[in-house]
Design a protein around this motif. Structure first.
Motif, mmCIF file in Angstrom:
data_model
loop_
_atom_site.group_PDB
_atom_site.id
_atom_site.type_symbol
_atom_site.label_atom_id
_atom_site.label_comp_id
_atom_site.label_asym_id
_atom_site.label_seq_id
_atom_site.Cartn_x
_atom_site.Cartn_y
_atom_site.Cartn_z
ATOM 1 N N SER A 57 40.478 -21.769 20.130
ATOM 2 C CA SER A 57 39.993 -20.508 20.682
ATOM 3 C C SER A 57 38.663 -20.729 21.388
ATOM 4 O O SER A 57 37.957 -21.710 21.136
ATOM 5 C CB SER A 57 39.816 -19.474 19.570
ATOM 6 O OG SER A 57 38.751 -19.846 18.714
ATOM 7 N N ASP A 58 38.310 -19.809 22.268
ATOM 8 C CA ASP A 58 37.021 -19.909 22.939
ATOM 9 C C ASP A 58 35.880 -19.894 21.923
ATOM 10 O O ASP A 58 34.854 -20.562 22.102
ATOM 11 C CB ASP A 58 36.858 -18.754 23.931
ATOM 12 C CG ASP A 58 37.880 -18.815 25.058
ATOM 13 O OD1 ASP A 58 38.463 -19.896 25.285
ATOM 14 O OD2 ASP A 58 38.110 -17.774 25.714
ATOM 15 N N GLN A 59 36.080 -19.135 20.824
ATOM 16 C CA GLN A 59 35.036 -19.026 19.799
ATOM 17 C C GLN A 59 34.783 -20.359 19.109
ATOM 18 O O GLN A 59 33.629 -20.753 18.898
ATOM 19 C CB GLN A 59 35.423 -17.955 18.776
ATOM 20 C CG GLN A 59 35.247 -16.531 19.254
ATOM 21 C CD GLN A 59 36.395 -16.051 20.144
ATOM 22 O OE1 GLN A 59 37.274 -16.825 20.546
ATOM 23 N NE2 GLN A 59 36.393 -14.767 20.438
ATOM 24 N N ILE A 60 35.853 -21.069 18.721
ATOM 25 C CA ILE A 60 35.642 -22.346 18.042
ATOM 26 C C ILE A 60 35.132 -23.400 19.021
ATOM 27 O O ILE A 60 34.355 -24.283 18.648
ATOM 28 C CB ILE A 60 36.927 -22.825 17.313
ATOM 29 C CG1 ILE A 60 36.636 -24.044 16.408
ATOM 30 C CG2 ILE A 60 38.027 -23.183 18.286
ATOM 31 C CD1 ILE A 60 35.722 -23.758 15.264
ATOM 32 N N VAL A 61 35.520 -23.304 20.285
ATOM 33 C CA VAL A 61 34.998 -24.223 21.298
ATOM 34 C C VAL A 61 33.475 -24.070 21.413
ATOM 35 O O VAL A 61 32.735 -25.057 21.417
ATOM 36 C CB VAL A 61 35.673 -23.979 22.663
ATOM 37 C CG1 VAL A 61 34.923 -24.714 23.771
ATOM 38 C CG2 VAL A 61 37.130 -24.439 22.620
ATOM 39 N N ILE A 62 33.014 -22.828 21.489
ATOM 40 C CA ILE A 62 31.573 -22.575 21.562
ATOM 41 C C ILE A 62 30.874 -23.075 20.302
ATOM 42 O O ILE A 62 29.814 -23.720 20.363
ATOM 43 C CB ILE A 62 31.307 -21.074 21.773
ATOM 44 C CG1 ILE A 62 31.803 -20.640 23.162
ATOM 45 C CG2 ILE A 62 29.820 -20.752 21.614
ATOM 46 C CD1 ILE A 62 31.829 -19.139 23.358
ATOM 47 N N ALA A 63 31.472 -22.802 19.136
ATOM 48 C CA ALA A 63 30.866 -23.216 17.867
ATOM 49 C C ALA A 63 30.745 -24.726 17.773
ATOM 50 O O ALA A 63 29.691 -25.262 17.389
ATOM 51 C CB ALA A 63 31.690 -22.675 16.702
ATOM 52 N N LEU A 64 31.813 -25.448 18.120
ATOM 53 C CA LEU A 64 31.802 -26.893 17.985
ATOM 54 C C LEU A 64 30.921 -27.566 19.040
ATOM 55 O O LEU A 64 30.497 -28.710 18.852
ATOM 56 C CB LEU A 64 33.222 -27.445 18.043
ATOM 57 C CG LEU A 64 34.089 -27.128 16.821
ATOM 58 C CD1 LEU A 64 35.526 -27.585 17.033
ATOM 59 C CD2 LEU A 64 33.518 -27.779 15.559
ATOM 60 N N ASN A 65 30.644 -26.876 20.118
ATOM 61 C CA ASN A 65 29.747 -27.414 21.143
ATOM 62 C C ASN A 65 28.285 -27.050 20.906
ATOM 63 O O ASN A 65 27.426 -27.378 21.718
ATOM 64 C CB ASN A 65 30.170 -26.923 22.532
ATOM 65 C CG ASN A 65 31.269 -27.778 23.143
ATOM 66 O OD1 ASN A 65 31.005 -28.875 23.631
ATOM 67 N ND2 ASN A 65 32.497 -27.292 23.095
ATOM 68 N N SER A 66 28.009 -26.382 19.778
ATOM 69 C CA SER A 66 26.639 -25.950 19.495
ATOM 70 C C SER A 66 25.790 -27.113 18.998
ATOM 71 O O SER A 66 26.301 -28.144 18.548
ATOM 72 C CB SER A 66 26.649 -24.836 18.445
ATOM 73 O OG SER A 66 27.016 -25.360 17.172
ATOM 74 N N THR A 67 24.465 -26.922 19.058
ATOM 75 C CA THR A 67 23.563 -27.955 18.555
ATOM 76 C C THR A 67 23.632 -28.067 17.032
ATOM 77 O O THR A 67 23.325 -29.122 16.473
ATOM 78 C CB THR A 67 22.111 -27.658 18.975
ATOM 79 O OG1 THR A 67 21.754 -26.335 18.540
ATOM 80 C CG2 THR A 67 21.955 -27.752 20.480
ATOM 81 N N GLU A 68 24.028 -26.989 16.353
ATOM 82 C CA GLU A 68 24.223 -27.058 14.896
ATOM 83 C C GLU A 68 25.384 -27.979 14.560
ATOM 84 O O GLU A 68 25.323 -28.781 13.633
ATOM 85 C CB GLU A 68 24.486 -25.664 14.321
ATOM 86 C CG GLU A 68 23.270 -24.806 14.172
ATOM 87 C CD GLU A 68 23.562 -23.552 13.373
ATOM 88 O OE1 GLU A 68 22.604 -22.939 12.890
ATOM 89 O OE2 GLU A 68 24.753 -23.180 13.209
ATOM 90 N N SER A 69 26.466 -27.850 15.306
ATOM 91 C CA SER A 69 27.667 -28.635 15.021
ATOM 92 C C SER A 69 27.455 -30.112 15.317
ATOM 93 O O SER A 69 27.942 -30.978 14.592
ATOM 94 C CB SER A 69 28.843 -28.108 15.843
ATOM 95 O OG SER A 69 29.965 -28.943 15.715
ATOM 96 N N GLY A 70 26.748 -30.415 16.384
ATOM 97 C CA GLY A 70 26.482 -31.814 16.722
ATOM 98 C C GLY A 70 27.735 -32.567 17.107
ATOM 99 O O GLY A 70 28.553 -32.103 17.903
ATOM 100 N N THR A 71 27.925 -33.739 16.485
ATOM 101 C CA THR A 71 29.041 -34.618 16.873
ATOM 102 C C THR A 71 30.399 -34.098 16.431
ATOM 103 O O THR A 71 31.415 -34.696 16.775
ATOM 104 C CB THR A 71 28.828 -36.027 16.299
ATOM 105 O OG1 THR A 71 28.710 -35.941 14.872
ATOM 106 C CG2 THR A 71 27.584 -36.671 16.863
ATOM 107 N N ARG A 72 30.432 -33.000 15.699
ATOM 108 C CA ARG A 72 31.725 -32.465 15.260
ATOM 109 C C ARG A 72 32.528 -31.866 16.400
ATOM 110 O O ARG A 72 33.689 -31.500 16.232
ATOM 111 C CB ARG A 72 31.508 -31.488 14.106
ATOM 112 C CG ARG A 72 31.120 -32.238 12.827
ATOM 113 C CD ARG A 72 30.664 -31.354 11.709
ATOM 114 N NE ARG A 72 29.392 -30.706 11.978
ATOM 115 C CZ ARG A 72 28.615 -30.173 11.033
ATOM 116 N NH1 ARG A 72 28.967 -30.262 9.766
ATOM 117 N NH2 ARG A 72 27.467 -29.583 11.340
ATOM 118 N N VAL A 73 31.939 -31.823 17.578
ATOM 119 C CA VAL A 73 32.687 -31.452 18.773
ATOM 120 C C VAL A 73 33.814 -32.455 19.036
ATOM 121 O O VAL A 73 34.762 -32.167 19.775
ATOM 122 C CB VAL A 73 31.748 -31.349 19.999
ATOM 123 C CG1 VAL A 73 31.243 -32.730 20.431
ATOM 124 C CG2 VAL A 73 32.446 -30.650 21.166
ATOM 125 N N ALA A 74 33.747 -33.636 18.402
ATOM 126 C CA ALA A 74 34.824 -34.628 18.536
ATOM 127 C C ALA A 74 36.147 -34.098 18.007
ATOM 128 O O ALA A 74 37.213 -34.669 18.305
ATOM 129 C CB ALA A 74 34.448 -35.910 17.795
#
Length: 448
Positions: free
Chosen positions: A281-298
């Motif tokens: 979802s767009d929401q999880i994309v934004i969340a995983l691309n956040s500075t809090e998430s960090g490398t978890r955008v992988a």
């Protein structure tokens, strides 16, 4: 539950290739005297037990992530469209599949528990271990079942006359049975599995108890069991989060169900990657691309060539094929224990210091190279735990269960979808089961 018995017999027919195992017919079939007569049958039935549970784990991911705000529908299958649009029905095929997985696991476990005491030639240790495995996986299946469907039938026998007309038991009764199964398994399983995270051990039961008590809001016990795992020295956080996405059986894996190139069904890989039936979802994309998430955008990946119309171009990368080395589904891993302990500590007002919730969140945030935790008040720390679980455990089957158990589902999901309704805090009882089982008639979950 007749069809699940037939499926189990068919599985054992394939596994054993014995001439005296009858092919199933579309009638009630008793499993008596077909298998588990001798010690040589026990390993095959054990395979059947793990296989039954393994088949259910993709349903847990679908429930935990598809019911929540982690996906949007991008394909043609009606069942996933219902999850994407938040218009779930009692005829949804994935709802039926999950229910079937719970009771298929139950059936195999009950079969072992009924038959194993009468089998001679099995060593005492092997008998204790197989009994404990059956009890634990039955308990874990019921745990998932009761938090997905609410009150469910508590099946403790293979007797078909009983199981074809069995009413729902109260949630508290089912959870008491889950705890009894976990407790029995904890006593008899080996401290550590000699074959690693693919099989059960006391460590797995301790992880399950940590989650059990978290869901029960018994914060002290949840903290205690999570600490046992963290302090055991048997598991370590991998330095690079991308290993969680790309590698099976990492050093932090406590229990995961494995697939080989020969038996990989690629179910989740097909949904997420090859068909892209659902996309982040767009929401999880934004969340995983956040500075809090960090490398978890992988956890997700972007391809501009797929970005068109409703497609945002993002794909879930946590599940590949067996040949790619990341086909497994993780049931418990060390990072979850840090998150359980952080939440339990925050709920007890233990926020700062080396034994505080923020310290546990910082361990994961540091591993992911995310920004430092800045929350200070208890409510803010609990929201930080919620977000950390969202980043860390995305697409591992937790999100919907987390929102429901914390009372946050209505606030989060109504903002996500105009179709969200509080009835979706439970899945419906499959309509086919209500038609088959007279004791279920008139007892559908509210709103369905």
């Amino acid at each position: 539950m007749r069809s699940y018995i037939i499926c189990f017999i068919f599985t054992l027919t394939i596994l054993t290739s014995c001439q005296d195992v009858l092919q199933p017919t579309p009638t009630d079939i008793r499993i008596d005297d077909l298998t588990l007569k001798t010690a040589a049958d026990a390993p095959l039935v054990r395979i059947g037990l793990y296989s039954a549970f393994r088949a259910m784990t993709s349903s847990v991911v679908i429930a935990g992530d598809f019911t929540a705000d982690n996906i949007k529908h991008n394909g043609t299958f009606t069942s996933y469209q219902e999850f994407g649009t938040k218009q779930i029905t009692s005829t949804n095929s994935d709802v039926q599949t999950f229910w079937g997985g719970v009771y298929r696991t139950n059936y195999v476990a009950n079969f072992i528990l009924e038959r194993l005491p009468n089998v001679t030639g099995i060593t005492s240790d092997s008998r204790k271990t197989l009994t404990a495995e059956a009890r634990f996986l039955r308990g874990l299946a019921n745990f998932y079942g009761v938090y997905t469907f609410g009150d469910i039938p508590l099946v403790t026998t293979t007797n078909q006359a009983t199981n074809q007309n069995i009413a729902r038991s109260p949630k508290a009764t089912v959870l008491a049975a889950v705890l009894a199964d976990y407790t029995a398994a904890l006593a008899d399983l080996p401290d550590d599995s000699s074959t690693g995270a693919a099989y059960l051990s006391k460590r797995v039961v301790q992880a399950a108890l940590a989650r059990y008590y978290l869901y029960q809001k018994n914060w002290a016990q949840a903290e205690s069991y999570a600490t046992l795992l963290i302090s055991s020295g048997k598991f370590t956080l991998v330095p690079d989060y991308t290993s969680i996405v790309n590698v099976n059986f990492t050093a932090e894996s406590i229990f995961e169900v494995g697939y080989t190139q020969n038996d990989d069904p690629a179910t989740l890989n097909t949904l997420f990657v090859s068909r892209r039936e659902v996309i982040p979802s767009d929401q999880i994309v934004i969340a995983l691309n956040s500075t809090e998430s960090g490398t978890r955008v992988a956890t997700i990946a972007f391809d501009v060539t797929k970005q068109q119309g409703n497609d945002n171009g993002w794909t879930v990368k946590k599940y590949g094929t067996a040949i790619e080395g990341n086909a497994n589904i993780v049931v418990f891993r060390l990072a979850e224990m840090y998150l359980i302990r952080a939440e339990a500590r925050a709920q007890q007002g233990k926020l700062t210091g080396t034994a505080g919730a923020i310290a546990d969140l910082t361990v994961l945030r540091t591993r992911a190279k995310g920004v430092a935790v800045t929350a200070a008040a208890q409510a803010d720390v609990l929201l930080a735990v919620e977000r950390e679980r969202w980043y860390e455990l995305a697409f591992e089957g937790h999100r919907w269960y987390d929102l429901v158990r914390t009372g946050r589902a209505q606030a989060v999901m109504s903002a996500f979808s105009p179709n969200w309704n509080s009835r979706y805090e439970l899945w419906p009882i499959p309509q086919a089961e209500i038609l088959r089982n007279p004791a279920l008639q008139g007892s559908q979950n509210p709103g369905y």
